[in-house]
Motif scaffolding. Structure first.
Motif: not given
Length: 170
Positions: A129-146
């Motif tokens: 899972t990618l759940d342990d990488d908070s920076e990656l998750l935050a960036e993924r959410q940012k890309v999703y919102l953009a």
């Protein structure tokens, strides 16, 4: 050559990966021993002959693998190698892509979307899972919102490496 996402069963990929790894290791051991023994018999012993035998075993195993790589039963392995290759290429451009996304560049946004989709698919195929990488998750959410703000679909179909040419590495 563009890359398109394809669905593969994670269990099948992992099973084939383990089987192929074991077969390759076994081949290397057998060929290394055979070549070492043949060289020892032909040239009357020595440590360096064993080293050369193992290197010949490695070359032989690599050549066999290169031939078998295109077989239909290697489809999942080829796909993951290509995915990893493209993700590696994109990762070299991440700082420039992130800056371009901040400036509103649609191509950079598509490439970052590909990167995050690819990382998620790779993690799924490997049973992680990618759940342990908070920076990656935050960036993924940012890309999703953009993408959502731009009216673009959540996902992309693939990636064209030529799109990276517009961005400066690193």
């Amino acid at each position: 050559m563009s890359f398109r996402f394809k669905e593969h069963d994670p269990e099948t990929y992992r099973r084939k990966g383990r089987l192929i790894s074991l077969a390759m290791a076994g081949q290397l051991i057998v060929f290394g021993l055979i070549f070492s023994q043949l060289l020892q018999l032909a040239f009357d012993g020595g440590f360096w002959l064993n080293v050369v035998g193992v290197l010949l075993g490695l070359v032989t195993t690599s050549m066999i693998f290169a031939v078998l790589r295109e077989r239909p039963w290697m489809t999942e392995m080829r796909y993951v190698w290509q995915l990893k290759h493209h993700l590696s290429r994109v990762s070299a451009y991440l700082p420039a892509l992130r800056r371009a996304v901040e400036e509103g560049n649609g191509t950079a946004l598509a490439i970052l979307t590909f990167y995050h989709q690819g990382m998620a698919q790779l993690a799924e195929l490997n049973g992680r899972t990618l759940d342990d990488d908070s920076e990656l998750l935050a960036e993924r959410q940012k890309v999703y919102l953009a993408r959502q703000e731009s009216g673009l679909p959540e996902r992309v179909d693939g990636f064209d490496p030529q799109d990276l040419a517009a961005f400066k590495r690193g």
